[in-house]
Design a protein around this motif. Sequence first.
Motif, mmCIF file in Angstrom:
data_model
loop_
_atom_site.group_PDB
_atom_site.id
_atom_site.type_symbol
_atom_site.label_atom_id
_atom_site.label_comp_id
_atom_site.label_asym_id
_atom_site.label_seq_id
_atom_site.Cartn_x
_atom_site.Cartn_y
_atom_site.Cartn_z
ATOM 1 N N SER A 170 0.778 -1.390 0.097
ATOM 2 C CA SER A 170 0.186 0.141 -0.026
ATOM 3 C C SER A 170 0.953 1.454 -0.061
ATOM 4 O O SER A 170 1.512 1.565 0.877
ATOM 5 C CB SER A 170 -1.045 0.029 1.230
ATOM 6 N N PRO A 171 0.847 1.859 -1.131
ATOM 7 C CA PRO A 171 1.787 3.052 -1.013
ATOM 8 C C PRO A 171 1.379 4.346 -0.201
ATOM 9 O O PRO A 171 0.374 4.518 0.035
ATOM 10 C CB PRO A 171 2.005 3.510 -2.601
ATOM 11 N N ILE A 172 2.325 5.028 0.002
ATOM 12 C CA ILE A 172 2.053 6.388 0.595
ATOM 13 C C ILE A 172 2.407 7.364 -0.232
ATOM 14 O O ILE A 172 3.631 7.568 -1.097
ATOM 15 C CB ILE A 172 3.160 6.678 1.756
ATOM 16 N N VAL A 173 1.472 8.458 -0.462
ATOM 17 C CA VAL A 173 1.743 9.828 -1.028
ATOM 18 C C VAL A 173 2.228 10.664 0.036
ATOM 19 O O VAL A 173 1.704 10.752 1.031
ATOM 20 C CB VAL A 173 0.462 10.161 -1.853
ATOM 21 N N PHE A 174 3.105 11.647 -0.446
ATOM 22 C CA PHE A 174 3.676 12.622 0.412
ATOM 23 C C PHE A 174 4.251 14.065 -0.111
ATOM 24 O O PHE A 174 4.218 13.910 -1.671
ATOM 25 C CB PHE A 174 4.748 12.027 1.323
ATOM 26 N N VAL A 175 4.708 14.981 0.277
ATOM 27 C CA VAL A 175 5.268 16.046 -0.263
ATOM 28 C C VAL A 175 6.993 16.157 0.145
ATOM 29 O O VAL A 175 7.366 15.713 1.110
ATOM 30 C CB VAL A 175 4.506 17.514 0.441
ATOM 31 N N LYS A 176 7.450 16.253 -0.990
ATOM 32 C CA LYS A 176 8.965 16.182 -1.140
ATOM 33 C C LYS A 176 9.684 17.480 -1.523
ATOM 34 O O LYS A 176 9.162 17.979 -2.435
ATOM 35 C CB LYS A 176 9.319 14.926 -1.748
ATOM 36 N N GLN A 177 10.448 18.207 -0.716
ATOM 37 C CA GLN A 177 11.174 19.266 -1.124
ATOM 38 C C GLN A 177 12.126 18.900 -2.329
ATOM 39 O O GLN A 177 12.872 17.946 -2.292
ATOM 40 C CB GLN A 177 12.070 19.745 -0.215
ATOM 41 N N ASP A 178 11.871 19.647 -3.497
ATOM 42 C CA ASP A 178 12.388 19.185 -4.736
ATOM 43 C C ASP A 178 13.016 20.539 -5.166
ATOM 44 O O ASP A 178 12.573 21.388 -6.127
ATOM 45 C CB ASP A 178 11.532 18.729 -5.737
ATOM 46 N N GLY A 179 14.062 20.786 -4.899
ATOM 47 C CA GLY A 179 14.863 22.039 -5.100
ATOM 48 C C GLY A 179 14.315 23.305 -4.125
ATOM 49 O O GLY A 179 14.299 23.299 -3.261
ATOM 50 N N LYS A 180 13.623 24.229 -5.286
ATOM 51 C CA LYS A 180 13.016 25.428 -4.484
ATOM 52 C C LYS A 180 11.433 25.122 -4.469
ATOM 53 O O LYS A 180 10.917 25.884 -3.753
ATOM 54 C CB LYS A 180 13.255 26.657 -5.465
ATOM 55 N N SER A 181 11.008 24.068 -5.184
ATOM 56 C CA SER A 181 9.641 23.585 -5.182
ATOM 57 C C SER A 181 9.147 22.502 -4.081
ATOM 58 O O SER A 181 10.234 21.990 -3.591
ATOM 59 C CB SER A 181 9.254 23.518 -6.250
ATOM 60 N N LYS A 182 8.072 22.316 -4.016
ATOM 61 C CA LYS A 182 7.496 21.125 -2.994
ATOM 62 C C LYS A 182 6.651 20.457 -4.131
ATOM 63 O O LYS A 182 5.768 20.924 -4.471
ATOM 64 C CB LYS A 182 6.811 21.652 -1.899
ATOM 65 N N GLU A 183 7.038 19.305 -4.396
ATOM 66 C CA GLU A 183 6.382 18.355 -5.288
ATOM 67 C C GLU A 183 5.623 17.053 -4.547
ATOM 68 O O GLU A 183 5.989 16.652 -3.391
ATOM 69 C CB GLU A 183 7.310 17.918 -6.589
ATOM 70 N N ILE A 184 4.906 16.306 -5.504
ATOM 71 C CA ILE A 184 4.047 15.247 -4.711
ATOM 72 C C ILE A 184 4.867 13.874 -5.367
ATOM 73 O O ILE A 184 5.117 13.793 -6.531
ATOM 74 C CB ILE A 184 2.674 15.246 -5.236
ATOM 75 N N TYR A 185 5.062 13.065 -4.497
ATOM 76 C CA TYR A 185 5.669 11.757 -4.741
ATOM 77 C C TYR A 185 5.040 10.670 -3.941
ATOM 78 O O TYR A 185 4.077 10.805 -3.144
ATOM 79 C CB TYR A 185 7.124 11.717 -3.980
ATOM 80 N N THR A 186 5.230 9.508 -4.606
ATOM 81 C CA THR A 186 4.661 8.228 -3.748
ATOM 82 C C THR A 186 5.584 7.453 -3.571
ATOM 83 O O THR A 186 6.926 7.371 -4.241
ATOM 84 C CB THR A 186 3.501 7.657 -4.475
ATOM 85 N N VAL A 187 5.708 6.374 -2.493
ATOM 86 C CA VAL A 187 6.962 5.513 -1.980
ATOM 87 C C VAL A 187 6.002 4.362 -1.269
ATOM 88 O O VAL A 187 5.016 4.459 -0.520
ATOM 89 C CB VAL A 187 7.715 6.162 -1.337
ATOM 90 N N LEU A 188 6.629 3.364 -1.490
ATOM 91 C CA LEU A 188 6.211 2.308 -0.583
ATOM 92 C C LEU A 188 6.564 2.080 0.945
ATOM 93 O O LEU A 188 7.893 2.998 0.989
ATOM 94 C CB LEU A 188 6.648 0.717 -0.977
ATOM 95 N N PRO A 189 5.944 1.881 1.810
ATOM 96 C CA PRO A 189 6.484 1.994 3.182
ATOM 97 C C PRO A 189 7.843 1.552 3.328
ATOM 98 O O PRO A 189 8.355 1.821 4.589
ATOM 99 C CB PRO A 189 5.359 1.177 4.097
ATOM 100 N N GLN A 190 8.342 0.396 2.549
ATOM 101 C CA GLN A 190 9.699 -0.048 2.585
ATOM 102 C C GLN A 190 10.854 0.851 2.211
ATOM 103 O O GLN A 190 11.688 0.588 2.085
ATOM 104 C CB GLN A 190 9.730 -1.333 2.213
ATOM 105 N N GLY A 191 10.259 1.784 1.611
ATOM 106 C CA GLY A 191 11.223 2.954 0.781
ATOM 107 C C GLY A 191 11.527 2.550 -0.520
ATOM 108 O O GLY A 191 12.321 3.221 -1.251
ATOM 109 N N ARG A 192 10.797 1.573 -1.126
ATOM 110 C CA ARG A 192 10.972 1.151 -2.489
ATOM 111 C C ARG A 192 9.919 1.855 -3.427
ATOM 112 O O ARG A 192 8.837 2.344 -3.031
ATOM 113 C CB ARG A 192 10.712 -0.274 -2.771
ATOM 114 N N GLY A 193 10.171 2.004 -4.849
ATOM 115 C CA GLY A 193 9.363 2.644 -5.737
ATOM 116 C C GLY A 193 9.257 4.163 -5.710
ATOM 117 O O GLY A 193 7.865 4.307 -5.802
#
Length: 435
Positions: A170-193
């Motif tokens: 079950s993936p997690i969606v979250f906000v990630k600092q990407d340079g000067k912007s903040k973008e949306i990412y997804t990742v599996l709880p184990q840190g993959r994908g």
Amino acid sequence: MKRITILFAACLLVCLTAAFASAQGPLTVDIHGPGQRLVNITLLPPKGLDGQPVPEAAAKAFKELVANDLGYIPFLKLVPVSELLGGDPSHGVTAQDIDFKPFQLARVDLCLTTGWNGQYLEARVYETFSGRRVVGKAYRDVADKLPLVADRFCSAFLEALTGKKGFFDSPIVFVKQDGKSKEIYTVLPQGRGLTKISDLGGFNLSPAWSAEGDQIAFTHIGDDRHELCIYEAKTHKIRRVAKGLGDTVISPVYGPGDVLYASLNLNGTTNIYELSKSYKVGKRLAGSPYIDVSPSFDRTGSLMAFTSGRAGNPHVYLLDMKTGQVRRVTTTGKYNTHPCLSPDGRYVAYTHQTSDGHRIFLHDLETGREKQLTFGPGNDEYPAFGPDGYFIAFASSRTGTYQLYLTTRHGDTPRKISTGKGAAFAPAWDTSLQW
């Protein structure tokens, strides 16, 4: 006399082992109970099936993936084969191929077998005191999808053991600092994908999954306005909506039936509104002249937790969707935000400001009891229940930069989720596989 004593001791050991096994019954774990029983499990060496050799690299990789997944479960302890008397007590993958006595002597409750024949993988877990198979699965063409197979097997195993599916796929969606912007990412709880969802620049915040897992709603803050953004998983396209939503669009979230709700500023005050399928503004929820934000629903859509300033500072409230009645949940402190309802509607996890910083607290709606789940250092914020209502993801600055972590609603030791460079915060879990 010495021989009689030895024989008596041996018979007593056999009788006690048999009695203990018969008294055990099926091994189950109540992960939502007040206490957690520690369960020991051993991963046995892989075996070849039908005369086929074991693919050493794949078998090693699968074992490591399973061990990593199970390492997230606080009530499971991995016991190496080397701690068993005589080493590996198996010569195959079925119960008839295993001598369970060494497990019993070492107080190991479960054992995992894996069998390979070149075309498919068989994985089974057995109770060592009864020989009962807890779960058994077979997977074909696994060479290029071992992580997925390991995740699905561990989820099936956890469901058989606890009655709740695991969170592993079950993936997690979250906000990630990407340079000067903040973008949306997804990742599996184990840190993959790790996958980047948005590339819009500016600030992209407050992501939330739809109930079916086919959409992600979030807020885009550009140079001159707020926009509601809808990411479509099938097309990987983002729809941007601003017209008719006012000058503030924050904390969008999907409720029952995939109805979308968001906090909008339409008349000088930010309140929570229902949106139509075409993103037109509908009825206002828990209407008040105060700021109402951060809605969160239980699985049935009967309850909505939210943050409101109606008491003079931010506190968590609960709205009964049928009656429209609102009641206050938090009463202590001056800053309680980011509420998240558990899927079953019993608990609210939220951010509470203490003298040592922000911490994650848990409120039991049935008993009124509260419990502190995290203890820093730094700040702990943005709690998000997993699909089973047991695990909680959150963001913490304990290492100096906000990163994602996992704990449980019992407050077990947090485990970091690898999301690469850049700050990570505001997690939300995809529960579509569980609803």
